[in-house]
Enzyme design. Structure first.
Site, short mmCIF file in Angstrom:
data_model
loop_
_atom_site.label_atom_id
_atom_site.label_comp_id
_atom_site.label_asym_id
_atom_site.label_seq_id
_atom_site.Cartn_x
_atom_site.Cartn_y
_atom_site.Cartn_z
N THR A 135 28.47 31.09 12.46
CA THR A 135 29.26 32.31 12.25
C THR A 135 30.67 32.06 12.80
OG1 THR A 135 27.26 33.62 12.51
CG2 THR A 135 29.37 34.78 12.79
N LYS A 215 29.81 38.27 6.89
CA LYS A 215 28.89 37.99 8.00
C LYS A 215 29.21 38.87 9.22
CE LYS A 215 25.93 36.26 10.72
NZ LYS A 215 24.53 36.68 10.60
N LEU A 261 18.33 52.34 13.43
CA LEU A 261 18.54 53.62 14.12
C LEU A 261 17.48 53.77 15.21
CD1 LEU A 261 19.43 56.15 11.24
CD2 LEU A 261 20.98 55.08 12.89
N GLY A 268 21.04 43.31 22.26
CA GLY A 268 21.31 42.11 23.03
C GLY A 268 21.25 40.94 22.07
N CYS A 271 23.88 37.19 19.08
CA CYS A 271 24.79 37.45 17.95
C CYS A 271 25.53 38.77 17.99
CB CYS A 271 24.03 37.25 16.65
SG CYS A 271 23.58 35.51 16.48
P1 NAD Z 1 22.04 27.26 19.33
O1 NAD Z 1 22.89 27.29 20.51
O2 NAD Z 1 20.60 27.67 19.40
O3 NAD Z 1 22.05 25.78 18.70
C1 NAD Z 1 23.17 25.01 18.54
C2 NAD Z 1 22.75 23.53 18.59
O4 NAD Z 1 23.86 22.72 18.22
C3 NAD Z 1 22.31 23.07 19.99
O5 NAD Z 1 21.04 22.47 19.92
C4 NAD Z 1 23.41 22.03 20.37
O6 NAD Z 1 22.91 20.99 21.18
C5 NAD Z 1 23.83 21.54 19.02
N1 NAD Z 1 25.16 20.91 18.96
C6 NAD Z 1 26.32 21.37 19.47
N2 NAD Z 1 27.34 20.53 19.18
C7 NAD Z 1 26.81 19.51 18.45
C8 NAD Z 1 27.33 18.34 17.85
N3 NAD Z 1 28.62 18.03 17.92
N4 NAD Z 1 26.48 17.51 17.19
C9 NAD Z 1 25.17 17.78 17.12
N5 NAD Z 1 24.61 18.90 17.67
C10 NAD Z 1 25.42 19.74 18.32
O7 NAD Z 1 22.78 28.14 18.23
P2 NAD Z 1 22.15 29.12 17.12
O8 NAD Z 1 21.59 30.33 17.75
O9 NAD Z 1 21.32 28.32 16.18
O10 NAD Z 1 23.49 29.58 16.37
C11 NAD Z 1 24.25 28.68 15.62
C12 NAD Z 1 25.28 29.47 14.82
O11 NAD Z 1 24.61 30.30 13.87
C13 NAD Z 1 26.14 30.42 15.66
O12 NAD Z 1 27.42 30.48 15.10
C14 NAD Z 1 25.44 31.77 15.50
O13 NAD Z 1 26.32 32.85 15.66
C15 NAD Z 1 24.96 31.68 14.07
N6 NAD Z 1 23.77 32.49 13.77
C16 NAD Z 1 22.74 32.52 14.66
C17 NAD Z 1 21.59 33.25 14.35
C18 NAD Z 1 20.45 33.33 15.32
O14 NAD Z 1 19.52 34.08 15.04
N7 NAD Z 1 20.45 32.63 16.43
C19 NAD Z 1 21.49 33.90 13.11
C20 NAD Z 1 22.58 33.82 12.21
C21 NAD Z 1 23.71 33.10 12.55
C1 UGA Z 2 20.82 39.81 14.06
C2 UGA Z 2 20.83 40.24 12.58
O1 UGA Z 2 19.78 41.18 12.35
C3 UGA Z 2 20.65 39.04 11.65
O2 UGA Z 2 20.78 39.46 10.29
C4 UGA Z 2 21.75 38.02 11.96
O3 UGA Z 2 21.61 36.87 11.16
C5 UGA Z 2 21.68 37.63 13.42
O4 UGA Z 2 21.82 38.82 14.26
C6 UGA Z 2 22.80 36.70 13.78
O5 UGA Z 2 23.88 36.74 13.25
O6 UGA Z 2 22.50 35.91 14.67
P1 UGA Z 2 18.93 39.21 15.83
O7 UGA Z 2 20.03 39.28 16.82
O8 UGA Z 2 18.03 38.03 15.84
O9 UGA Z 2 19.53 39.27 14.33
O10 UGA Z 2 17.97 40.49 15.98
P2 UGA Z 2 18.00 42.02 15.50
O11 UGA Z 2 16.66 42.36 15.03
O12 UGA Z 2 19.13 42.32 14.59
O13 UGA Z 2 18.23 42.79 16.87
C7 UGA Z 2 19.42 42.66 17.61
C8 UGA Z 2 19.37 43.57 18.82
O14 UGA Z 2 19.47 44.95 18.43
C9 UGA Z 2 18.08 43.47 19.64
O15 UGA Z 2 18.40 43.49 21.01
C10 UGA Z 2 17.31 44.72 19.27
O16 UGA Z 2 16.47 45.17 20.32
C11 UGA Z 2 18.45 45.70 19.03
N1 UGA Z 2 18.07 46.80 18.11
C12 UGA Z 2 17.74 46.53 16.83
C13 UGA Z 2 18.10 48.11 18.57
O17 UGA Z 2 18.43 48.38 19.75
N2 UGA Z 2 17.79 49.12 17.70
C14 UGA Z 2 17.45 48.87 16.42
O18 UGA Z 2 17.17 49.85 15.69
C15 UGA Z 2 17.42 47.55 15.97
#
Ligand code: NAD
Ligand code: UGA
Length: 466
Positions: A135, A215, A261, A268, A271
């Site tokens: 992101t 996003k 809602l 938390g 993201c």
């Molecule tokens: P994360 O911290 O869990 O994982 C990132 C990984 O990248 C780590 O394992 C780290 O060691 C590795 N890394 C960092 N620099 C590197 C490099 N130069 N070469 C190889 N590996 C390297 O992150 P995440 O939660 O998977 O999130 C990644 C991105 O996706 C973020 O921008 C986040 O906002 C976005 N995103 C996350 C979620 C989610 O649910 N976690 C959902 C949608 C989007």
């Molecule tokens: C969220 C989005 O739902 C994903 O679509 C997105 O890809 C992701 O962030 C991201 O960009 O990383 P996530 O953070 O895994 O996913 O979980 P959610 O289910 O969205 O919940 C986020 C937080 O909101 C949690 O702490 C949850 O407890 C809280 N929440 C959710 C509430 O307090 N009330 C609700 O009604 C729903």
């Protein structure tokens, strides 16, 4: 799910290098490998790679372990710590590295820049497409594209944001609301689209800045909904209404919808908190004050303090040496992720006020322990509640929703439950002898009618309002 693609050799996605084996990179790599793509997964974290090589996932995510073992066994997924090896012959590279918040709220793009530099320097094919899955703030992909061009490396650079949620990541990957691809090279965008076409989701190809804003806009809007209902919950407490009933009513309007809602401790995770702030900072950079986003963040922080104040009030203002049992540490059920989890703030606050906290979580205990040195962390919820002055629910894990409160009643010191997610059965609790306090709803006590936890302002009562 796998692709019956029938593509010609030129149309085949070719080997794909996924950079970053975190929540997004690992799930994407495993699912695409399972669909038939040849995937190399690269990470700099050796511990993570060692765990993965042994067939174990470093994150708790339903369905992931089985899929990981399957693709490793079939040789569809290769784990790499060397970028040259991972990029050899790769026709596509996907960056799924972290974009954590800087101290001022901006997204830290250093991992993206580093990964892009490494990938571009080690690409062996002339038609490699680089895809940003992380992101990133509006304008990032365009700026990085210009940077590559200036350095003489002209690979098509697209952005393909991810929408999966933790706790249901594999399922979400297979059923995305849409696939968004942003870029200025139509052919490259279509190659990325082909990778996901077996999912049968609508594909939206756009310019990269619009894709980036789709996003951030999605996450921020969902966060706004949560903060809105939490403000409504507070007003419900002040006026004697029930926020669950109000949310059901508002959410029945299909223009609004009931999702997100859920009143409670607020959002938390890795993201929403970071993305709302990063979007606000991006707007500020362009001279805009995005007040709605700031309000959402403020309300979210306030929600945690209000919760601690509720606990304190229920214990007559004195938390010193009170034993508080906290159910749930992960930021939401289904994950072991504790990034920006409400539990951490709430527990630290309770401990600052003198409480002795004992906490439990089905999977996040070990990760939380590293951040909570003064907290006793136990595995069994029944052990957790033993001798408690108050039981506090922070994460709505199904196993806590299903607890046997009649079994708990003789274990606790005081019969007091404060539910931060409005997920417990108040009637069952009251029947088991507990006082039940939740968010935006009346307090329920055994043998007493439900009562709103407020004193209406006398001037309002006198004027007939309220
Ligand atoms: P994360 O911290 O869990 O994982 C990132 C990984 O990248 C780590 O394992 C780290 O060691 C590795 N890394 C960092 N620099 C590197 C490099 N130069 N070469 C190889 N590996 C390297 O992150 P995440 O939660 O998977 O999130 C990644 C991105 O996706 C973020 O921008 C986040 O906002 C976005 N995103 C996350 C979620 C989610 O649910 N976690 C959902 C949608 C989007
Ligand atoms: C969220 C989005 O739902 C994903 O679509 C997105 O890809 C992701 O962030 C991201 O960009 O990383 P996530 O953070 O895994 O996913 O979980 P959610 O289910 O969205 O919940 C986020 C937080 O909101 C949690 O702490 C949850 O407890 C809280 N929440 C959710 C509430 O307090 N009330 C609700 O009604 C729903």
């Amino acid at each position: 799910m796998s692709r019956g693609n029938g593509l010609s050799a030129a149309q085949q996605p070719g080997p794909l290098c996924v950079v970053g084996a975190g929540y997004v990179g690992l799930v994407t790599a495993v699912c695409l490998a399972d669909s038939g793509v040849e995937v190399r997964l690269l990470d700099v974290d050796q511990t993570r790679l060692a765990l993965l090589r042994s067939g174990r996932s470093p994150i708790h995510e339903p369905l992931l372990d089985d899929l990981l073992s399957k693709v490793l066994r079939r040789g569809r997924l290769v784990l790499c710590n060397d970028v040259a090896e991972a990029m050899r012959g790769a026709r596509m590279a996907m960056l799924a590295v972290g974009t954590p918040p800087l101290a001022d709220g901006r997204a830290d793009l250093s991992q993206v820049r580093a990964a892009l530099g490494e990938v571009v320097a080690n690409a062996t094919e002339s038609d490699t497409v680089v895809v940003i899955k992380s992101t990133v703030p509006p304008g990032t992909t365009a700026a990085l594209r210009a940077l590559c061009r200036r350095s003489g490396r002209t690979f098509p650079l697209c952005v393909c944001p991810e929408f999966l949620s933790e706790g249901s990541a594999v399922k979400d990957f297979h059923h995305p609301p849409q696939v968004v691809i942003g870029g200025d090279d139509r052919v490259a965008c279509e190659r990325v689209a082909r990778l996901f076409e077996y999912l049968d989701a609508p594909v939206r190809i756009t310019d990269s800045t619009s894709a980036e804003l789709i996003k951030y806009g999605t996450n921020s809007f969902l966060a706004l909904k949560i903060s809105f209902i939490n403000e409504m919950a507070h007003l419900c407490e002040l006026t004697g209404a029930d926020v669950q009933v109000v949310a059901d009513g508002i959410g029945t309007d299909s223009r609004i919808g009931r999702a997100f809602l859920g009143a409670g401790l607020g959002f938390g995770g890795s993201c929403f908190p970071k993305d709302v702030r990063a979007l606000d900072m991006a707007a500020s950079y362009h001279g805009q004050s995005f007040w709605l986003l700031r309000a959402a963040v403020e309300v979210n922080a306030q929600q945690r303090s209000r919760f601690v104040a509720k606990i304190q009030k229920a214990l007559r203002g004195n938390l010193a040496n009170k034993r508080i049992a906290v159910l749930g540490l992960a930021f939401k059920p289904g994950t072991d992720d504790i990034r920006a989890a409400a539990s951490i703030d709430v527990i630290r606050h309770l401990e600052d006020l003198g409480a002795r906290v004992v906490a439990t979580d089905p999977v996040a205990g070990a990760k939380a322990a590293a951040q909570l040195p003064f907290t006793e962390i136990v595995a069994d919820p029944y052990e957790c509640v033993s001798g408690a002055d108050a039981v506090v629910l922070v994460t709505e894990w199904p196993e806590y929703v299903a607890l046997d409160w009649r079994r708990i009643a003789p274990l606790v010191k005081r019969h007091l439950v404060i539910d931060g997610r409005n997920c417990l059965d108040g009637e069952a609790l009251v029947a088991a002898g507990f006082t039940y306090i939740s968010m935006g709803r009346a307090v329920r006590r055994p043998g007493r009618p439900a009562q709103t936890d407020h004193t209406l302002r006398p001037e309002l009562l006198a004027s007939g309002i309220g």
